[in-house]
Design an enzyme around this catalytic site. Structure first.
Site, PDB file in Angstrom:
ATOM      1  CB  SER A 162      30.386  42.392 -16.914  1.00 25.25           C
ATOM      2  OG  SER A 162      31.207  41.497 -17.629  1.00 25.25           O
ATOM      3  CE  LYS A 201      37.578  44.737 -10.086  1.00 26.15           C
ATOM      4  NZ  LYS A 201      36.672  44.057 -11.038  1.00 26.15           N
TER       5      LYS A 201
END
Lengths: 242, 242
Positions: A162, A201
């Site tokens: 993922s 991120k």
DNA sequence: AGTTTAACCGAACGTATGTGCGACGAGGTG
DNA sequence: CACCTCGTCGCACATACGTTCGGTTAAACT
């Protein structure tokens, strides 16, 4: 085909060492230091990319001529280093002085579990002790930078694909420093409260919004309300064993 | 009278060294100093008056148990002195640089340079092999698996984003074992001779073709003629500092 | 006495490893 | 061009050397 890129040095130097000979010399030194005994002809050949033992032998004799080393005929591993590349004398000596070995620069980091898509990762609060780590991962300290001695560092094993957009794959190990704030440019683990998902991120604050930028620069960033994201930690390093 | 000429020491000490073992230890140290390489079993036997190689072997293993030395199986002269009779650490020291022989959980790997798209990586080519000692990356040994003690391991710094499909980004460090063959499922660094480019892919042989599978499972594999690819090494690990 | 165990011996076995030789392409030279 | 040398390759060969296994001996324990 392009296999004929003969790297023959074709140097006509009188007694200078060829590239290969230099490599051999350095390799012997390294091998000696690593193993405590000299390499065989074949081991040298493999390391220096020489296919034929006779070629190694040939170059070895060159090195003997330059008195870089001595050989004992018919003796396996019968090499003796005399000096190294820089003409510095190399002698093997045994010292009987107890030298305290500076702890190799690794930082033990507790492996706390797995991180998978859709699961918020629960890092322990600021406890000075570790719950019961499955195992301890030893991370080279330089990789952790100035956080090497921090208290809130944990390792997590990634499960699933993922996070490919963060260049993190299945089974990778990420090293996380627990913190709830971040600075622009930090790689963070954030929980997106809308989807209840944790992702990795790059973090950029843009007014009331937060821009989360994938590490893969070909992918688009996402913009989210600052109140809808919860920073869980800063990613310090990624380790991958293949 | 000379009744006590029984050569059997008949010591029943738990882990103390027998006379013979002491002599062996001292002999190895002296031999090492004199010759620069360790003695063979037979040489030891001759020096210490042991007729059978198996007895030397027997006592050598005793010394290994007491961690006086290490042995490399099937390697001629594969001895490594750890400490001497007085339990003092014995280290091989080169006059210009100190190196401690000690097994730790990190493997020093020489950083050989950069790898960028479009550039075939020249493993131990050019530059005098290992440039400077500072350029050594310490990699946790478990990450290298059974290759931890191999001699053909190098680290390369990735430059650019040309390998994102292998989940490898800019500035990442990849640890490579130089080899020219691979097994299915290996992550390899291959040179595609058609484009003269080096990429990192998972390797699968399919008859005369080779399937190169990106680590990012969302991307498609490429199929190439086996003769047009040159395996440069196997990728053992990836390190990323953020 | 019988049994076990540490220390040793001898010999056979297989592989690890140095050596030697014929061949070949690329330069250099007369 | 013929002829040399240098660096290279591949390979066969002999031996250097670690490993293994069946025996033996003496001390220690049942």
């Amino acid at each position: 085909m392009a296999n004929t890129e003969s790297k023959r040095t074709s140097r006509r130097d009188p007694n200078k060492l060829s590239e290969r000979q230099k490599k051999i010399l350095v390799f012997i030194e390294q091998f000696l230091k690593r193993n405590g005994y000299p390499p065989t002809i074949r081991e040298i050949g493999e390391a220096v990319q020489i296919a034929s033992t006779s070629v190694v032998n040939y170059n070895l004799n060159k090195l003997v001529n330059g008195s870089y080393l001595e050989r004992s005929p018919d003796v396996s591993r019968g090499l003796r280093l005399l000096k190294n590349l820089n003409n510095e004398p190399v002698e093997i000596e045994y010292t009987h002085e107890i030298r305290v070995i500076e702890a190799s620069n690794v930082t033990p980091v507790p492996m706390l579990g797995k991180i998978a898509a859709g699961m918020p990762l629960m890092l322990p609060e600021n406890h000075s002790f570790y719950p019961d780590p499955d195992e301890i991962v030893e991370v080279p300290s330089p990789l952790l930078g100035r956080y090497a001695n921090s208290d809130n560092i944990y390792a997590l094993r990634v499960q699933g694909d993922s996070m490919v957009d963060a260049l993190v794959g299945d089974r990778d190990i990420i090293v996380v420093q627990r913190q709830e704030t971040a600075e622009n440019g930090d790689m963070v683990a954030v929980l997106l409260e809308d989807s209840n998902e944790t992702t990795l991120k790059y973090f950029y604050r843009e007014g009331k919004l937060i821009r989360l930028q994938p590490a893969n620069t070909t992918m688009d960033p996402i913009l989210v309300d600052a109140r809808r994201v919860k920073i869980q930690g800063r990613v310090l390093a990624v380790l991958r064993q293949l």
